[in-house]
Design a protein around this motif. Structure first.
Motif, PDB file in Angstrom:
ATOM      1  N   ALA A   1       0.853  -1.196   0.000  1.00 42.81           N
ATOM      2  CA  ALA A   1       0.000   0.000   0.000  1.00 42.81           C
ATOM      3  C   ALA A   1       0.884   1.240   0.000  1.00 42.81           C
ATOM      4  CB  ALA A   1      -0.912  -0.018   1.225  1.00 42.81           C
ATOM      5  N   LEU A   2       1.755   1.321  -0.967  1.00 44.38           N
ATOM      6  CA  LEU A   2       2.763   2.385  -1.001  1.00 44.38           C
ATOM      7  C   LEU A   2       2.158   3.718  -1.419  1.00 44.38           C
ATOM      8  CD1 LEU A   2       5.724   0.567  -2.812  1.00 44.38           C
ATOM      9  CD2 LEU A   2       5.370   0.840  -0.360  1.00 44.38           C
ATOM     10  N   ALA A   3       2.535   4.761  -0.694  1.00 47.88           N
ATOM     11  CA  ALA A   3       2.138   6.115  -1.079  1.00 47.88           C
ATOM     12  C   ALA A   3       3.212   6.794  -1.917  1.00 47.88           C
ATOM     13  CB  ALA A   3       1.841   6.951   0.162  1.00 47.88           C
ATOM     14  N   THR A   4       4.453   6.308  -1.846  1.00 44.06           N
ATOM     15  CA  THR A   4       5.527   6.898  -2.651  1.00 44.06           C
ATOM     16  C   THR A   4       5.237   6.683  -4.130  1.00 44.06           C
ATOM     17  OG1 THR A   4       7.159   6.535  -0.902  1.00 44.06           O
ATOM     18  CG2 THR A   4       8.003   6.847  -3.127  1.00 44.06           C
ATOM     19  N   ARG A   5       5.340   7.760  -4.896  1.00 41.22           N
ATOM     20  CA  ARG A   5       4.996   7.721  -6.309  1.00 41.22           C
ATOM     21  C   ARG A   5       6.225   7.989  -7.180  1.00 41.22           C
ATOM     22  NH1 ARG A   5       1.422   5.288  -4.533  1.00 41.22           N
ATOM     23  NH2 ARG A   5      -0.778   5.887  -4.373  1.00 41.22           N
ATOM     24  N   ALA A   6       6.175   7.415  -8.375  1.00 38.19           N
ATOM     25  CA  ALA A   6       7.227   7.628  -9.369  1.00 38.19           C
ATOM     26  C   ALA A   6       6.569   8.024 -10.686  1.00 38.19           C
ATOM     27  CB  ALA A   6       8.050   6.365  -9.552  1.00 38.19           C
ATOM     28  N   GLU A   7       7.013   9.134 -11.252  1.00 42.08           N
ATOM     29  CA  GLU A   7       6.495   9.596 -12.540  1.00 42.08           C
ATOM     30  C   GLU A   7       7.664   9.796 -13.497  1.00 42.08           C
ATOM     31  OE1 GLU A   7       4.135  13.074 -12.090  1.00 42.08           O
ATOM     32  OE2 GLU A   7       2.699  12.146 -10.710  1.00 42.08           O
ATOM     33  N   GLN A   8       7.509   9.320 -14.709  1.00 38.52           N
ATOM     34  CA  GLN A   8       8.584   9.467 -15.677  1.00 38.52           C
ATOM     35  C   GLN A   8       8.559  10.865 -16.278  1.00 38.52           C
ATOM     36  OE1 GLN A   8       8.876   6.213 -18.429  1.00 38.52           O
ATOM     37  NE2 GLN A   8      11.079   6.586 -18.677  1.00 38.52           N
TER      38      GLN A   8
ATOM     39  N   PHE B   1      20.647   3.271  -2.022  1.00 40.32           N
ATOM     40  CA  PHE B   1      19.342   2.890  -1.491  1.00 40.32           C
ATOM     41  C   PHE B   1      18.509   2.192  -2.565  1.00 40.32           C
ATOM     42  CE2 PHE B   1      20.925   6.425   0.888  1.00 40.32           C
ATOM     43  CZ  PHE B   1      20.503   6.228   2.203  1.00 40.32           C
ATOM     44  N   ILE B   2      17.839   1.123  -2.173  1.00 38.10           N
ATOM     45  CA  ILE B   2      16.854   0.464  -3.027  1.00 38.10           C
ATOM     46  C   ILE B   2      15.491   0.985  -2.593  1.00 38.10           C
ATOM     47  CG2 ILE B   2      15.794  -1.740  -3.646  1.00 38.10           C
ATOM     48  CD1 ILE B   2      18.511  -3.062  -3.193  1.00 38.10           C
ATOM     49  N   ILE B   3      14.846   1.753  -3.453  1.00 40.31           N
ATOM     50  CA  ILE B   3      13.606   2.453  -3.108  1.00 40.31           C
ATOM     51  C   ILE B   3      12.437   1.867  -3.907  1.00 40.31           C
ATOM     52  CG2 ILE B   3      12.419   4.678  -3.060  1.00 40.31           C
ATOM     53  CD1 ILE B   3      14.797   4.806  -1.275  1.00 40.31           C
ATOM     54  N   PHE B   4      11.363   1.541  -3.201  1.00 35.70           N
ATOM     55  CA  PHE B   4      10.147   1.052  -3.841  1.00 35.70           C
ATOM     56  C   PHE B   4       9.146   2.198  -3.981  1.00 35.70           C
ATOM     57  CE2 PHE B   4      12.139  -2.685  -2.195  1.00 35.70           C
ATOM     58  CZ  PHE B   4      11.748  -3.732  -3.015  1.00 35.70           C
ATOM     59  N   ALA B   5       8.620   2.366  -5.191  1.00 38.06           N
ATOM     60  CA  ALA B   5       7.623   3.401  -5.452  1.00 38.06           C
ATOM     61  C   ALA B   5       6.625   2.868  -6.474  1.00 38.06           C
ATOM     62  CB  ALA B   5       8.287   4.677  -5.983  1.00 38.06           C
ATOM     63  N   ASN B   6       5.418   3.420  -6.460  1.00 39.02           N
ATOM     64  CA  ASN B   6       4.398   2.974  -7.401  1.00 39.02           C
ATOM     65  C   ASN B   6       4.369   3.913  -8.602  1.00 39.02           C
ATOM     66  OD1 ASN B   6       2.067   1.960  -8.697  1.00 39.02           O
ATOM     67  ND2 ASN B   6       1.308   1.207  -6.729  1.00 39.02           N
ATOM     68  N   ALA B   7       4.661   3.347  -9.771  1.00 40.11           N
ATOM     69  CA  ALA B   7       4.686   4.128 -11.002  1.00 40.11           C
ATOM     70  C   ALA B   7       3.324   4.161 -11.692  1.00 40.11           C
ATOM     71  CB  ALA B   7       5.729   3.563 -11.956  1.00 40.11           C
ATOM     72  N   ASP B   8       2.394   3.303 -11.240  1.00 38.80           N
ATOM     73  CA  ASP B   8       1.053   3.267 -11.821  1.00 38.80           C
ATOM     74  C   ASP B   8       0.074   2.730 -10.774  1.00 38.80           C
ATOM     75  OD1 ASP B   8      -1.250   3.094 -13.276  1.00 38.80           O
ATOM     76  OD2 ASP B   8      -0.370   2.007 -14.964  1.00 38.80           O
TER      77      ASP B   8
ATOM     78  N   ILE C   1       4.203  -1.242  -8.836  1.00 35.86           N
ATOM     79  CA  ILE C   1       5.376  -0.983  -7.998  1.00 35.86           C
ATOM     80  C   ILE C   1       6.664  -1.243  -8.778  1.00 35.86           C
ATOM     81  CG2 ILE C   1       6.641  -1.732  -5.952  1.00 35.86           C
ATOM     82  CD1 ILE C   1       3.932  -2.258  -4.639  1.00 35.86           C
ATOM     83  N   THR C   2       7.569  -0.292  -8.682  1.00 38.31           N
ATOM     84  CA  THR C   2       8.842  -0.334  -9.390  1.00 38.31           C
ATOM     85  C   THR C   2       9.956  -0.018  -8.398  1.00 38.31           C
ATOM     86  OG1 THR C   2       7.729   0.383 -11.422  1.00 38.31           O
ATOM     87  CG2 THR C   2      10.132   0.632 -11.350  1.00 38.31           C
ATOM     88  N   THR C   3      11.110  -0.589  -8.616  1.00 37.22           N
ATOM     89  CA  THR C   3      12.229  -0.428  -7.699  1.00 37.22           C
ATOM     90  C   THR C   3      13.315   0.431  -8.347  1.00 37.22           C
ATOM     91  OG1 THR C   3      11.747  -2.662  -6.929  1.00 37.22           O
ATOM     92  CG2 THR C   3      13.778  -1.663  -6.169  1.00 37.22           C
ATOM     93  N   PHE C   4      13.811   1.389  -7.569  1.00 39.07           N
ATOM     94  CA  PHE C   4      14.792   2.350  -8.082  1.00 39.07           C
ATOM     95  C   PHE C   4      16.056   2.324  -7.231  1.00 39.07           C
ATOM     96  CE2 PHE C   4      10.564   3.797  -9.153  1.00 39.07           C
ATOM     97  CZ  PHE C   4      10.676   4.176 -10.488  1.00 39.07           C
ATOM     98  N   ILE C   5      17.184   2.536  -7.893  1.00 41.37           N
ATOM     99  CA  ILE C   5      18.462   2.693  -7.194  1.00 41.37           C
ATOM    100  C   ILE C   5      18.708   4.180  -7.019  1.00 41.37           C
ATOM    101  CG2 ILE C   5      20.928   2.204  -7.233  1.00 41.37           C
ATOM    102  CD1 ILE C   5      20.205   0.047  -9.414  1.00 41.37           C
ATOM    103  N   VAL C   6      18.748   4.605  -5.765  1.00 40.85           N
ATOM    104  CA  VAL C   6      18.926   6.021  -5.451  1.00 40.85           C
ATOM    105  C   VAL C   6      20.226   6.193  -4.665  1.00 40.85           C
ATOM    106  CG1 VAL C   6      17.986   8.018  -4.223  1.00 40.85           C
ATOM    107  CG2 VAL C   6      16.441   6.443  -5.433  1.00 40.85           C
ATOM    108  N   GLU C   7      21.056   7.091  -5.122  1.00 41.32           N
ATOM    109  CA  GLU C   7      22.282   7.402  -4.387  1.00 41.32           C
ATOM    110  C   GLU C   7      22.026   8.591  -3.465  1.00 41.32           C
ATOM    111  OE1 GLU C   7      25.938   7.414  -6.607  1.00 41.32           O
ATOM    112  OE2 GLU C   7      25.022   6.251  -8.241  1.00 41.32           O
TER     113      GLU C   7
END
Length: 318
Positions: free
Chosen positions: A145-152, A175-182, A190-196
């Protein structure tokens, strides 16, 4: 990573000569290098960074990472041995090594492209601390139930949201960050991003003041229009739920550690924990060893009951 299961000719409760040598080396290191720092780290609620450099020298930051990627070239089972031995001396030290190897290195090895692996695994094995960020205020037991969002946005993804209770947050640089792209697709967005740590819009927030395991940092992470290059998607867009399988390894690691005599050293009546110790060494040991196939260096029969899918997972240490 190979799917072939390595037959050592030993039962899961026995160690090979290499495993015994590795275990003894970690045990000696923990006694000599970690123990003198434990009290001070706990009082200060601060992990001694000199230990991270020593972890790297001993190969503990990338135990089962291939040697050609800067790792120690060991097995996942060896990572469990390291966590077990460190836990006998200091839970905070064992947590850092556990999260590094099970929650951070594992997704890179299992889901990272060749380019991603060549870029980040040498950094992680070389001493840069990693963190795994799934949990949020409204997504604990319901991890998706992620609230973190990812938009391209052009060649970047833009992340907005806050993560809570992230282990290694204060020390981590990757950091391995989980966010919902849709969000319309539910967990399939849910998509996973590598964040420095130095990415624009990314901040490490409040550090929790805990009652125990104080030297292990637990922090919030804040993303305010955090820009992430498109090539830093780990795995596939919309397939981030697959990467939560790393939690299986982490949970099983700690079930294994709970069965170690050293982890309960000093308890008034340690014999009361004997049933849990037996479970960890037998049934859970077999489950642990089956969780990573040939990478653990053990032959075990396929699990009759597969590990739970994404809907059955909890956030654990991320």
């Amino acid at each position: 990573m190979t799917d072939m299961i390595v037959d050592t000719g030993l039962p899961v409760t026995a160690l090979t000569e290499d495993e015994m040598m590795f275990r003894d080396a970690v045990r000696e290191f923990a006694q000599a290098e970690v123990r003198p720092l434990v009290e001070g780290m706990e009082k200060a609620a601060q992990f001694d960074k000199s230990l991270i450099a020593k972890f790297k020298e001993l190969g503990l930051m990338g135990i089962d990472v291939d040697m050609d990627l800067g790792g120690a070239g060991g097995t996942f089972f060896m990572a469990m041995l390291a966590v077990e031995e460190l836990s006998a001396i200091d839970a905070s030290a064992s947590v850092l090594v556990d999260v590094q190897n099970t929650l951070c290195n594992t997704p890179f090895m299992d889901f990272g492209s060749e380019e991603i692996q060549k870029k980040y695994l040498p950094q992680l094995a070389g001493g840069r601390v990693g963190a795994y960020a799934l949990s949020e205020a409204g997504s604990g037991s319901d991890a998706f139930a992620l609230a973190t969002r990812a938009e391209q946005d052009g060649d970047d993804w833009v992340l907005n949201g806050t993560k809570l209770w992230i282990t290694n947050g204060a020390e981590a640089e990757i950091f391995i960050i989980f966010a919902n792209a849709d969000p319309s697709k539910g967990y399939k967005g849910i998509t996973t991003f590598i964040v420095e740590k130095d990415f624009p819009g990314f901040t490490v927030g409040k550090k929790e003041d805990k009652l125990g395991i104080r030297a292990s940092s637990t922090t919030e992470l804040i993303m305010e229009n955090c820009r992430v290059p498109a090539e830093n998607v780990l795995g596939e867009v919309g397939k981030g739920h697959d990467l939560t399988r790393a939690l299986d390894a982490d949970h099983l690691a700690w079930l294994h550690v709970e069965g170690h005599d050293g982890a309960v050293e000093g308890c008034p009546e340690p014999g009361q924990l004997e049933p849990r110790r037996g479970a960890a060494q037998r049934g859970l040991g077999a489950l642990l060893l089956s969780s990573r196939g040939g990478h653990v260096g053990r032959e075990v029969a396929p699990a009759d009951h597969p590990l739970p899918g994404p809907e059955g997972l909890e956030p654990g240490l991320g």
